[in-house]
Design a protein around this motif. Sequence first.
Motif, short mmCIF file in Angstrom:
data_model
loop_
_atom_site.label_atom_id
_atom_site.label_comp_id
_atom_site.label_asym_id
_atom_site.label_seq_id
_atom_site.Cartn_x
_atom_site.Cartn_y
_atom_site.Cartn_z
N ILE A 251 0.83 -1.21 0.00
CA ILE A 251 0.00 0.00 0.00
C ILE A 251 0.87 1.26 0.00
O ILE A 251 0.51 2.26 -0.63
CB ILE A 251 -0.96 -0.03 1.20
N ALA A 252 2.00 1.23 0.67
CA ALA A 252 2.88 2.40 0.67
C ALA A 252 3.39 2.72 -0.73
O ALA A 252 3.47 3.89 -1.14
CB ALA A 252 4.05 2.16 1.62
N THR A 253 3.72 1.68 -1.50
CA THR A 253 4.20 1.88 -2.88
C THR A 253 3.09 2.45 -3.75
O THR A 253 3.32 3.37 -4.55
CB THR A 253 4.68 0.54 -3.47
N ILE A 254 1.88 1.94 -3.59
CA ILE A 254 0.75 2.46 -4.36
C ILE A 254 0.48 3.91 -3.99
O ILE A 254 0.21 4.75 -4.87
CB ILE A 254 -0.50 1.59 -4.11
N ALA A 255 0.56 4.23 -2.72
CA ALA A 255 0.34 5.61 -2.27
C ALA A 255 1.32 6.56 -2.95
O ALA A 255 0.93 7.62 -3.45
CB ALA A 255 0.48 5.69 -0.75
N ALA A 256 2.59 6.17 -3.00
CA ALA A 256 3.60 7.02 -3.63
C ALA A 256 3.36 7.14 -5.13
O ALA A 256 3.57 8.20 -5.72
CB ALA A 256 4.99 6.45 -3.36
N GLU A 257 2.90 6.07 -5.73
CA GLU A 257 2.71 6.05 -7.19
C GLU A 257 1.61 7.00 -7.64
O GLU A 257 1.63 7.48 -8.77
CB GLU A 257 2.40 4.63 -7.65
#
Length: 285
Positions: A251-257
């Motif tokens: 979820i952290a990676t998706i948030a940044a993306e």
Amino acid sequence: MILPKILPRADHLIAYHVITEGRCFANMIGEQPIAVEAGEVIVFTNGDPHVLSSSPGMRADPVVTDTLDAATAGQLPFFINYGGDGPASAKFVCGYLACDAGPFNPLLENLPPVIKAGDPQDRDAGSLGQFIRFAVKESAEKRAGGESVLAKLSELMFIEVVRRHLEALPPEQAGWLAGLRDPFVGKALSLMHGGPSHSWTIEELAKQVGLSRSVLAERFADLVGIPPMHYLAKWRMQIASELLSGGNANIATIAAEIGYESEAAFSRAFKKMVGVPPSAWRRRA
């Protein structure tokens, strides 16, 4: 009845029928029939129950479930003949598209339930005629890789049908499609779609499209129905939902993306707009 058997887990199904010979009538259940001729395609954008018949008001016997199960179990496409041994009043190729309808799909939300397009007087005119001819050929030959080719043709035909619908909209038409057609709002939409993770502001968007902040905000809201920054937030959540459904990124990676500085900020925004936390959406998907 047929579409769920072909793609049972699809979130949203779009059905289309390409008339290759003759003439028929198509209508959603309870609606007025629409005449469709060879060289035309009719699209049911919500996959609503519908009928194709040789005369208005006619109904065929339901397809036997066992027949459908046997047909859909093999290589696509499959062939069904109605009407016995008499001359065919119409021949057509049926196809489908699957997509995600939620949490935010502005295209589906702004399309009418039925769209008809094509060139019955000149079946080979334009790209739509070429797609139809190629689809008919590919359907008949059943060559290796044919299902993949037909899937791409379905997408291309759908894009062409939407383009023609967009070009035919009256000048006073509002909505997301009308926004795409507007040179300023369309460019703003393109910028947000192309760079959803960018820290867009209404000031920067206005500068990029060549309008003042107030004029762009008013023009965008009048056409699309919501302010630019609200649209950007919804678009980011649509991208996030697809990433959550279709991959293993955390979820952290998706948030940044999609432009959020922290997982917590993204999770709060997602739950506020979609109604459930990102983790719950992923489990449901």
